[in-house]
Design a protein around this motif. Sequence first.
Motif, PDB file in Angstrom:
ATOM      1  N   TYR A 129       0.947  -1.282   0.131  1.00 40.58           N
ATOM      2  CA  TYR A 129       0.005  -0.059  -0.073  1.00 40.58           C
ATOM      3  C   TYR A 129       0.849   1.262  -0.022  1.00 40.58           C
ATOM      4  O   TYR A 129       0.388   2.464  -0.361  1.00 40.58           O
ATOM      5  N   ARG A 130       2.200   1.125   0.546  1.00 42.89           N
ATOM      6  CA  ARG A 130       2.678   2.422   0.823  1.00 42.89           C
ATOM      7  C   ARG A 130       4.255   2.128  -0.055  1.00 42.89           C
ATOM      8  O   ARG A 130       4.381   0.946  -0.717  1.00 42.89           O
ATOM      9  N   ARG A 131       5.391   2.945   0.190  1.00 45.14           N
ATOM     10  CA  ARG A 131       6.730   2.669  -0.340  1.00 45.14           C
ATOM     11  C   ARG A 131       7.136   1.315  -0.099  1.00 45.14           C
ATOM     12  O   ARG A 131       7.172   0.958   1.289  1.00 45.14           O
ATOM     13  N   VAL A 132       7.923   0.759  -0.913  1.00 47.21           N
ATOM     14  CA  VAL A 132       8.791  -0.299  -0.844  1.00 47.21           C
ATOM     15  C   VAL A 132      10.168   0.160  -0.430  1.00 47.21           C
ATOM     16  O   VAL A 132      10.868   0.709  -1.104  1.00 47.21           O
ATOM     17  N   ASN A 133      10.455  -0.259   0.747  1.00 43.33           N
ATOM     18  CA  ASN A 133      12.015   0.107   1.151  1.00 43.33           C
ATOM     19  C   ASN A 133      13.041  -0.708   0.967  1.00 43.33           C
ATOM     20  O   ASN A 133      14.190  -0.258   0.815  1.00 43.33           O
ATOM     21  N   VAL A 134      12.676  -2.005   0.809  1.00 42.12           N
ATOM     22  CA  VAL A 134      13.886  -2.960   0.652  1.00 42.12           C
ATOM     23  C   VAL A 134      13.368  -4.106   0.082  1.00 42.12           C
ATOM     24  O   VAL A 134      12.311  -4.938   0.417  1.00 42.12           O
ATOM     25  N   LEU A 135      14.159  -4.909  -0.844  1.00 39.26           N
ATOM     26  CA  LEU A 135      14.083  -5.964  -1.572  1.00 39.26           C
ATOM     27  C   LEU A 135      15.128  -6.812  -1.448  1.00 39.26           C
ATOM     28  O   LEU A 135      16.517  -6.639  -1.571  1.00 39.26           O
ATOM     29  N   LYS A 136      14.979  -8.357  -1.231  1.00 39.88           N
ATOM     30  CA  LYS A 136      15.966  -9.201  -0.911  1.00 39.88           C
ATOM     31  C   LYS A 136      15.692 -10.565  -1.617  1.00 39.88           C
ATOM     32  O   LYS A 136      14.302 -10.849  -1.436  1.00 39.88           O
ATOM     33  N   PHE A 137      16.479 -11.182  -2.189  1.00 42.37           N
ATOM     34  CA  PHE A 137      16.389 -12.342  -2.836  1.00 42.37           C
ATOM     35  C   PHE A 137      16.942 -13.505  -1.813  1.00 42.37           C
ATOM     36  O   PHE A 137      18.146 -12.978  -1.311  1.00 42.37           O
ATOM     37  N   THR A 138      16.461 -14.785  -1.756  1.00 38.05           N
ATOM     38  CA  THR A 138      17.220 -15.647  -0.895  1.00 38.05           C
ATOM     39  C   THR A 138      18.157 -16.377  -1.743  1.00 38.05           C
ATOM     40  O   THR A 138      18.603 -15.839  -2.971  1.00 38.05           O
ATOM     41  N   SER A 139      18.989 -17.162  -0.890  1.00 35.96           N
ATOM     42  CA  SER A 139      20.334 -17.485  -1.714  1.00 35.96           C
ATOM     43  C   SER A 139      20.229 -18.329  -2.821  1.00 35.96           C
ATOM     44  O   SER A 139      21.095 -18.308  -3.781  1.00 35.96           O
ATOM     45  N   ASP A 140      19.295 -18.944  -3.039  1.00 36.64           N
ATOM     46  CA  ASP A 140      18.944 -19.898  -4.154  1.00 36.64           C
ATOM     47  C   ASP A 140      18.080 -19.314  -5.249  1.00 36.64           C
ATOM     48  O   ASP A 140      17.869 -19.600  -6.324  1.00 36.64           O
ATOM     49  N   GLY A 141      17.766 -17.982  -5.068  1.00 37.95           N
ATOM     50  CA  GLY A 141      17.067 -17.060  -5.856  1.00 37.95           C
ATOM     51  C   GLY A 141      15.632 -17.540  -6.054  1.00 37.95           C
ATOM     52  O   GLY A 141      15.184 -17.019  -7.249  1.00 37.95           O
ATOM     53  N   THR A 142      14.819 -18.294  -5.396  1.00 37.13           N
ATOM     54  CA  THR A 142      13.797 -18.867  -5.605  1.00 37.13           C
ATOM     55  C   THR A 142      12.525 -17.834  -5.390  1.00 37.13           C
ATOM     56  O   THR A 142      11.394 -17.922  -5.365  1.00 37.13           O
ATOM     57  N   VAL A 143      12.979 -17.170  -4.244  1.00 41.56           N
ATOM     58  CA  VAL A 143      11.805 -16.354  -3.351  1.00 41.56           C
ATOM     59  C   VAL A 143      12.441 -14.845  -3.369  1.00 41.56           C
ATOM     60  O   VAL A 143      13.599 -14.469  -3.233  1.00 41.56           O
ATOM     61  N   LEU A 144      11.746 -13.872  -3.475  1.00 41.14           N
ATOM     62  CA  LEU A 144      11.756 -12.389  -2.977  1.00 41.14           C
ATOM     63  C   LEU A 144      11.114 -12.040  -1.877  1.00 41.14           C
ATOM     64  O   LEU A 144       9.825 -12.310  -1.956  1.00 41.14           O
ATOM     65  N   ILE A 145      11.931 -11.402  -1.237  1.00 40.49           N
ATOM     66  CA  ILE A 145      11.097 -10.702  -0.029  1.00 40.49           C
ATOM     67  C   ILE A 145      11.279  -9.261   0.004  1.00 40.49           C
ATOM     68  O   ILE A 145      12.075  -8.755  -0.369  1.00 40.49           O
ATOM     69  N   SER A 146       9.962  -8.548   0.144  1.00 38.77           N
ATOM     70  CA  SER A 146       9.850  -7.310   0.246  1.00 38.77           C
ATOM     71  C   SER A 146       9.403  -6.634   1.460  1.00 38.77           C
ATOM     72  O   SER A 146       8.523  -7.374   2.363  1.00 38.77           O
ATOM     73  N   GLY A 147       9.842  -5.431   1.929  1.00 32.23           N
ATOM     74  CA  GLY A 147       9.630  -4.987   3.060  1.00 32.23           C
ATOM     75  C   GLY A 147       9.302  -3.496   2.803  1.00 32.23           C
ATOM     76  O   GLY A 147       9.686  -2.671   2.071  1.00 32.23           O
ATOM     77  N   SER A 148       7.876  -3.013   3.308  1.00 28.11           N
ATOM     78  CA  SER A 148       7.385  -1.612   2.942  1.00 28.11           C
ATOM     79  C   SER A 148       7.199  -0.582   4.252  1.00 28.11           C
ATOM     80  O   SER A 148       7.249  -1.251   5.498  1.00 28.11           O
ATOM     81  N   GLU A 149       6.964   0.436   3.969  1.00 27.78           N
ATOM     82  CA  GLU A 149       6.580   1.275   4.944  1.00 27.78           C
ATOM     83  C   GLU A 149       5.114   1.081   5.526  1.00 27.78           C
ATOM     84  O   GLU A 149       4.607   1.585   6.495  1.00 27.78           O
ATOM     85  N   ASP A 150       4.423   0.081   4.934  1.00 22.67           N
ATOM     86  CA  ASP A 150       3.025  -0.284   5.526  1.00 22.67           C
ATOM     87  C   ASP A 150       3.286  -1.212   6.542  1.00 22.67           C
ATOM     88  O   ASP A 150       2.486  -1.949   7.038  1.00 22.67           O
ATOM     89  N   SER A 151       4.350  -1.526   7.069  1.00 21.49           N
ATOM     90  CA  SER A 151       5.025  -2.424   8.142  1.00 21.49           C
ATOM     91  C   SER A 151       4.666  -3.933   7.704  1.00 21.49           C
ATOM     92  O   SER A 151       4.874  -4.813   8.401  1.00 21.49           O
ATOM     93  N   GLY A 152       4.592  -4.417   6.399  1.00 21.54           N
ATOM     94  CA  GLY A 152       4.338  -5.460   5.828  1.00 21.54           C
ATOM     95  C   GLY A 152       5.657  -6.059   5.453  1.00 21.54           C
ATOM     96  O   GLY A 152       6.543  -5.539   4.820  1.00 21.54           O
ATOM     97  N   VAL A 153       5.882  -7.370   5.607  1.00 19.79           N
ATOM     98  CA  VAL A 153       6.878  -8.170   4.729  1.00 19.79           C
ATOM     99  C   VAL A 153       6.206  -9.226   3.833  1.00 19.79           C
ATOM    100  O   VAL A 153       5.517 -10.146   4.744  1.00 19.79           O
ATOM    101  N   SER A 154       6.405  -9.174   2.629  1.00 23.42           N
ATOM    102  CA  SER A 154       5.705 -10.328   1.824  1.00 23.42           C
ATOM    103  C   SER A 154       6.734 -11.228   1.055  1.00 23.42           C
ATOM    104  O   SER A 154       7.883 -10.570   0.838  1.00 23.42           O
ATOM    105  N   VAL A 155       6.510 -12.438   0.968  1.00 23.46           N
ATOM    106  CA  VAL A 155       7.334 -13.552   0.389  1.00 23.46           C
ATOM    107  C   VAL A 155       6.632 -13.918  -1.073  1.00 23.46           C
ATOM    108  O   VAL A 155       5.621 -14.425  -0.989  1.00 23.46           O
TER     109      VAL A 155
END
Length: 514
Positions: A129-155
């Motif tokens: 809903y709000r700004r995406v602050n950080v994005l990270k891939f897992t070491s095997d590159g199969t999953v993307l993890i996002s953190g936002s200003e809406d306090s949510g972390v999505s996989v």
Amino acid sequence: MVLQETILCATVPQSDGSGLGAFVLHDLQTGTTLASFRQTSSAQHCSTFMETKNGQGGVMLAAQMDKSILNVYHFQKDQLALKVVLPEKLSCLALDQNANYCAGGTSQGRIYLWEVASGILYNAWDAHYRRVNVLKFTSDGTVLISGSEDSGVSVWSISKLVDDELQNDLPLPQFSLSDHTLPVTDIVCGVGPFPKCRVLTASLDHTVKLWDLATQSLITTFHFPKPISQIVWDIAERLFFAASSDGAVHQVNLFRERDSKHGGKVIEAIGGAGTTDVIRIDDNVENIAKKRLITVGEAVTALSISITTSILLVGTAAGLIHHYDIASLQFLRSISTHKGMSITFLATMLKPPDLVGHIGLSLNVTSSADAKDVMPVKSVAPFQRMRDPKTREAHEVTMMLPIHAETLHNANEYNYPETELQSDYAFFFQPTESQISDLSLSARVAELEEEVHHLQEQLSQAKMVNDVMWENVVQKFLSQEKQKQLNGGTRCADSIPLGVEEGESTRSRKRVRK
């Protein structure tokens, strides 16, 4: 080639209109500048890179702060290699370890996913809903993890994001981690493939949370006195460092030492009770926790740990890179060549063998230009601004083919004498000391067993000879004794009558005299 650990940092001007920043490579031990890649200014979480590996040159990406431009650099050239026009200005950037996919987040909560080699825009969706602050891939590159200003972390699952059959559907996260109450500022993925890896998330709500992706659950919450802006995790996952904007860096051990009921000390993990498990890090208490606090005195903007996990690197808003010994938390030295700049990115890696001006490969070349031809760089195509089904269906990807020298076609080079092959095999496959000892021991045992068997045979032969000799000697002795006995009896019989006769004649003589 001697392995040399280096520091890759990204800088931006402290004030607007004071020039551009750069990617700069420093020597970890001496702090000297090895290379500089200028004309770039990227904010925090907007710089990423891939190391030189597998015979392919590395790449550095930087999303610009004030425009929707992505700058691409290669270690072999100190100038801008490619300038990519993006759909919109990015607030964060991420690249998987093999540089197959690149993800970018925006201030409107959208996430873009590109394939690096072809530039195809696989997906673009409203993730938060709000700004995406950080994005990270897992070491095997199969999953993307996002953190936002809406306090949510999505996989997010990469396989679902690139699936052709799901392109018309709104992407949904694999699952969400929702326990923070304020904007998420940083994410660190642990070692291991998904979902066996663990994840650390930092937030402005003064907490750092440890998650288990396999069970999609919260393991432990660490509460700090100030909001946390940067975190870095030891590769062995023994400890992590959390920094706040006021210059405080806390060391948090994920293990503790306690007395055993059987005597001695026992090492055990801390936390693990879930949402109710909160470990408070209080810097006002005069105990061991106080000793695990580093006071930098300046706003901390970047953190990193050396490959040997012995040195902590702290980048500040004043352009300094401080070195601290992790074991003692003692200050070692600083790199102060970036005055007037702010450090926005820090990472450690081995010195690239194809680094501009520092070609260190045994390539039998006479110039760095020839070395560049020998080691190809990672292919980066211009990224698409909109999804194009036709381009996606064609899917043209630049591939790196192996280099074959013309001399390899000479049949004489394939001649390998059998004696030389055997000698080389014996040289490269020599047994270890333990194997040698085992082989010598078994050989000695076999030799002793053979010797015992040979001695047993000789003993049996000696017994046979002894039996024959004993039988012959005894038989001969008995026959001789028997013969003696027979001869002695005959002589006795003959001598008795003579004595009688002599006695009778003597008595007759005595009678006549009378």
